[in-house]
Design a protein around this motif. Sequence first.
Motif, short mmCIF file in Angstrom:
data_model
loop_
_atom_site.label_atom_id
_atom_site.label_comp_id
_atom_site.label_asym_id
_atom_site.label_seq_id
_atom_site.Cartn_x
_atom_site.Cartn_y
_atom_site.Cartn_z
N LYS A 69 54.93 32.16 78.02
CA LYS A 69 53.88 31.93 76.84
C LYS A 69 52.35 33.08 76.94
O LYS A 69 52.08 33.36 76.85
CB LYS A 69 53.05 30.71 76.62
CG LYS A 69 53.79 29.52 76.55
CD LYS A 69 52.96 28.40 76.69
CE LYS A 69 53.82 27.11 76.38
NZ LYS A 69 53.43 26.26 76.68
N ARG A 70 52.22 33.96 78.05
CA ARG A 70 51.59 34.52 78.36
C ARG A 70 49.97 34.31 78.16
O ARG A 70 48.82 35.00 77.53
CB ARG A 70 51.17 35.99 77.64
CG ARG A 70 52.94 36.74 77.81
CD ARG A 70 53.08 37.17 79.04
NE ARG A 70 54.42 38.48 78.90
CZ ARG A 70 55.18 38.37 80.77
NH1 ARG A 70 55.07 37.73 81.35
NH2 ARG A 70 55.91 38.83 80.50
N THR A 71 49.65 32.58 78.97
CA THR A 71 48.39 32.55 78.59
C THR A 71 47.19 32.87 79.68
O THR A 71 46.80 33.01 78.49
CB THR A 71 48.79 30.62 78.53
OG1 THR A 71 50.08 30.67 77.47
CG2 THR A 71 47.59 30.39 78.30
N TYR A 72 47.52 33.78 80.41
CA TYR A 72 46.76 34.39 81.56
C TYR A 72 47.17 35.82 81.88
O TYR A 72 47.75 35.95 82.09
CB TYR A 72 46.65 32.99 82.36
CG TYR A 72 46.27 31.49 82.44
CD1 TYR A 72 45.73 31.59 81.29
CD2 TYR A 72 47.65 30.98 82.41
CE1 TYR A 72 45.15 29.99 81.73
CE2 TYR A 72 47.87 29.37 82.31
CZ TYR A 72 46.37 29.00 81.77
OH TYR A 72 46.28 27.70 81.23
N ARG A 73 46.67 36.55 81.96
CA ARG A 73 46.30 37.62 82.57
C ARG A 73 47.15 37.81 84.16
O ARG A 73 47.70 38.11 85.06
CB ARG A 73 44.63 37.93 82.16
CG ARG A 73 45.15 39.87 83.04
CD ARG A 73 46.59 41.21 82.92
NE ARG A 73 46.32 41.21 81.23
CZ ARG A 73 47.16 41.44 80.62
NH1 ARG A 73 48.09 41.59 80.85
NH2 ARG A 73 46.72 41.92 79.04
N VAL B 158 41.85 31.34 86.53
CA VAL B 158 42.36 31.95 86.05
C VAL B 158 41.97 32.55 85.23
O VAL B 158 40.82 32.42 85.01
CB VAL B 158 43.50 30.90 84.95
CG1 VAL B 158 44.66 30.03 85.68
CG2 VAL B 158 42.16 29.75 84.30
N GLY B 159 43.17 33.51 84.77
CA GLY B 159 42.16 34.90 83.80
C GLY B 159 43.02 35.08 82.63
O GLY B 159 43.82 34.95 82.73
N GLU B 160 42.09 35.27 82.15
CA GLU B 160 42.55 34.82 80.21
C GLU B 160 43.07 36.09 79.75
O GLU B 160 42.17 37.33 80.41
CB GLU B 160 41.29 35.49 79.35
CG GLU B 160 40.73 33.60 79.51
CD GLU B 160 41.14 32.52 79.22
OE1 GLU B 160 41.91 32.54 77.89
OE2 GLU B 160 41.35 31.59 80.10
N PRO B 161 43.99 36.80 78.64
CA PRO B 161 44.80 37.98 78.60
C PRO B 161 44.20 39.10 78.65
O PRO B 161 44.42 40.02 78.99
CB PRO B 161 45.02 37.39 77.00
CG PRO B 161 45.55 35.87 77.68
CD PRO B 161 44.13 35.32 78.32
N GLY B 162 43.13 38.85 77.80
CA GLY B 162 41.89 40.12 78.02
C GLY B 162 41.74 40.78 78.91
O GLY B 162 40.37 41.70 78.51
N GLN B 163 41.62 40.19 80.01
CA GLN B 163 40.47 40.70 81.05
C GLN B 163 40.93 40.97 81.63
O GLN B 163 42.41 41.12 81.61
CB GLN B 163 40.52 38.71 82.20
CG GLN B 163 39.63 38.51 81.48
CD GLN B 163 39.06 37.09 82.48
OE1 GLN B 163 39.32 36.11 82.94
NE2 GLN B 163 37.97 37.25 83.19
N SER B 164 40.45 41.89 82.50
CA SER B 164 40.97 43.55 83.14
C SER B 164 41.41 43.33 84.67
O SER B 164 41.15 42.08 85.23
CB SER B 164 39.61 45.26 83.26
OG SER B 164 39.12 44.38 84.08
#
Length: 139
Positions: A24-28, A46-52
Amino acid sequence: MANAASGMAVHDDCKLKFLELKTKRTYRFIVYKIEEKQKQVTVEKVGEPGQSYEDFTACLPADECRYAVYDFEFLTEGNVPKSRIFFIAWSPDTSKVRSKMIYASSKDKFRRELDGIQIELQATDPSEMDLDVFKSRAK
Protein backbone atom coordinates in the motif's frame (compact mmCIF):
# COMPACT_ATOMS: atom_id res chain seq x y z
CA MET A 1 5.93 -15.54 15.95
CA ALA A 2 8.81 -17.16 14.10
CA ASN A 3 12.07 -18.01 15.77
CA ALA A 4 15.20 -16.51 14.30
CA ALA A 5 18.44 -18.49 14.22
CA SER A 6 19.70 -16.64 17.29
CA GLY A 7 16.54 -17.46 19.21
CA MET A 8 15.01 -14.04 18.50
CA ALA A 9 11.31 -14.05 17.74
CA VAL A 10 9.85 -11.71 15.14
CA HIS A 11 6.90 -9.68 16.41
CA ASP A 12 3.89 -9.97 14.07
CA ASP A 13 3.82 -6.17 13.74
CA CYS A 14 7.18 -6.34 11.91
CA LYS A 15 5.66 -8.32 9.06
CA LEU A 16 2.35 -6.43 9.05
CA LYS A 17 4.02 -3.01 8.76
CA PHE A 18 6.31 -4.34 6.03
CA LEU A 19 3.32 -5.65 4.06
CA GLU A 20 1.68 -2.23 4.35
CA LEU A 21 4.86 -0.58 3.03
CA LYS A 22 5.19 -3.10 0.20
CA THR A 23 1.58 -3.30 -0.99
CA LYS A 24 0.00 0.00 0.00
CA ARG A 25 3.05 2.29 0.21
CA THR A 26 1.77 3.34 3.65
CA TYR A 27 5.29 4.11 4.90
CA ARG A 28 8.55 5.43 3.45
CA PHE A 29 10.64 3.43 5.90
CA ILE A 30 10.53 1.14 8.94
CA VAL A 31 13.23 0.87 11.60
CA TYR A 32 13.39 -2.39 13.54
CA LYS A 33 15.04 -3.02 16.89
CA ILE A 34 15.94 -6.21 18.72
CA GLU A 35 14.53 -6.13 22.23
CA GLU A 36 17.02 -8.34 24.06
CA LYS A 37 14.93 -8.78 27.21
CA GLN A 38 11.88 -9.96 25.23
CA LYS A 39 14.13 -11.82 22.75
CA GLN A 40 12.26 -10.44 19.75
CA VAL A 41 12.53 -8.03 16.84
CA THR A 42 10.06 -5.15 17.10
CA VAL A 43 9.11 -2.06 15.08
CA GLU A 44 10.87 0.96 16.55
CA LYS A 45 9.75 3.66 14.12
CA VAL A 46 7.84 4.11 10.87
CA GLY A 47 8.25 6.99 8.44
CA GLU A 48 5.34 8.54 6.63
CA PRO A 49 5.34 8.46 2.79
CA GLY A 50 6.29 12.15 2.60
CA GLN A 51 9.36 11.79 4.78
CA SER A 52 12.79 12.10 3.20
CA TYR A 53 15.93 10.00 3.10
CA GLU A 54 17.44 12.44 5.64
CA ASP A 55 14.50 11.78 8.00
CA PHE A 56 15.23 8.07 7.64
CA THR A 57 18.95 8.30 8.39
CA ALA A 58 18.24 10.54 11.39
CA CYS A 59 16.28 7.63 12.92
CA LEU A 60 19.33 5.33 12.94
CA PRO A 61 21.31 5.69 16.16
CA ALA A 62 25.01 6.46 15.75
CA ASP A 63 26.11 3.81 18.24
CA GLU A 64 23.44 1.08 18.14
CA CYS A 65 22.56 -1.61 15.60
CA ARG A 66 19.23 -1.67 13.79
CA TYR A 67 17.50 -3.28 10.84
CA ALA A 68 15.62 -1.02 8.47
CA VAL A 69 13.54 -1.14 5.33
CA TYR A 70 13.45 1.82 2.96
CA ASP A 71 11.18 2.31 -0.04
CA PHE A 72 13.48 4.09 -2.50
CA GLU A 73 11.77 5.87 -5.39
CA PHE A 74 13.73 6.95 -8.46
CA LEU A 75 13.45 7.69 -12.17
CA THR A 76 14.95 5.35 -14.75
CA GLU A 77 17.04 6.69 -17.63
CA GLY A 78 13.82 6.84 -19.63
CA ASN A 79 12.19 8.98 -16.88
CA VAL A 80 9.98 6.11 -15.71
CA PRO A 81 9.18 6.27 -11.98
CA LYS A 82 10.22 3.09 -10.13
CA SER A 83 10.84 2.00 -6.58
CA ARG A 84 13.01 -0.60 -4.88
CA ILE A 85 12.62 -1.90 -1.35
CA PHE A 86 15.96 -1.91 0.45
CA PHE A 87 16.79 -3.91 3.58
CA ILE A 88 19.56 -2.25 5.60
CA ALA A 89 21.53 -3.98 8.32
CA TRP A 90 22.86 -1.00 10.29
CA SER A 91 25.81 -2.01 12.44
CA PRO A 92 27.94 1.01 13.33
CA ASP A 93 31.56 0.44 14.32
CA THR A 94 30.85 2.18 17.65
CA SER A 95 28.09 -0.24 18.71
CA LYS A 96 28.71 -2.92 21.32
CA VAL A 97 30.25 -6.20 20.13
CA ARG A 98 27.44 -8.21 21.73
CA SER A 99 24.84 -6.17 19.89
CA LYS A 100 26.66 -6.61 16.55
CA MET A 101 26.78 -10.37 17.11
CA ILE A 102 23.07 -10.63 17.96
CA TYR A 103 22.04 -8.55 14.94
CA ALA A 104 24.40 -10.46 12.62
CA SER A 105 23.17 -13.88 13.77
CA SER A 106 19.49 -12.88 13.48
CA LYS A 107 19.68 -11.00 10.16
CA ASP A 108 19.14 -13.74 7.58
CA LYS A 109 16.15 -15.28 9.30
CA PHE A 110 14.56 -11.89 9.94
CA ARG A 111 15.14 -10.76 6.36
CA ARG A 112 13.43 -13.91 5.08
CA GLU A 113 10.35 -13.02 7.15
CA LEU A 114 10.02 -9.85 5.05
CA ASP A 115 8.99 -11.27 1.70
CA GLY A 116 9.58 -8.75 -1.06
CA ILE A 117 12.95 -7.24 -0.17
CA GLN A 118 14.69 -6.40 -3.43
CA ILE A 119 18.12 -5.13 -2.37
CA GLU A 120 20.15 -5.65 0.79
CA LEU A 121 22.78 -3.30 2.21
CA GLN A 122 25.15 -3.79 5.13
CA ALA A 123 26.32 -0.47 6.58
CA THR A 124 28.76 0.34 9.37
CA ASP A 125 28.81 4.09 8.76
CA PRO A 126 26.53 6.55 6.92
CA SER A 127 28.74 6.69 3.80
CA GLU A 128 27.99 3.00 3.10
CA MET A 129 24.31 3.78 2.67
CA ASP A 130 24.22 7.30 1.26
CA LEU A 131 21.87 8.21 -1.58
CA ASP A 132 24.51 7.51 -4.24
CA VAL A 133 24.78 3.91 -2.99
CA PHE A 134 21.00 3.56 -3.17
CA LYS A 135 20.94 5.01 -6.70
CA SER A 136 23.71 2.74 -8.00
CA ARG A 137 22.18 -0.41 -6.45
CA ALA A 138 18.60 0.37 -7.56
CA LYS A 139 19.30 0.19 -11.31
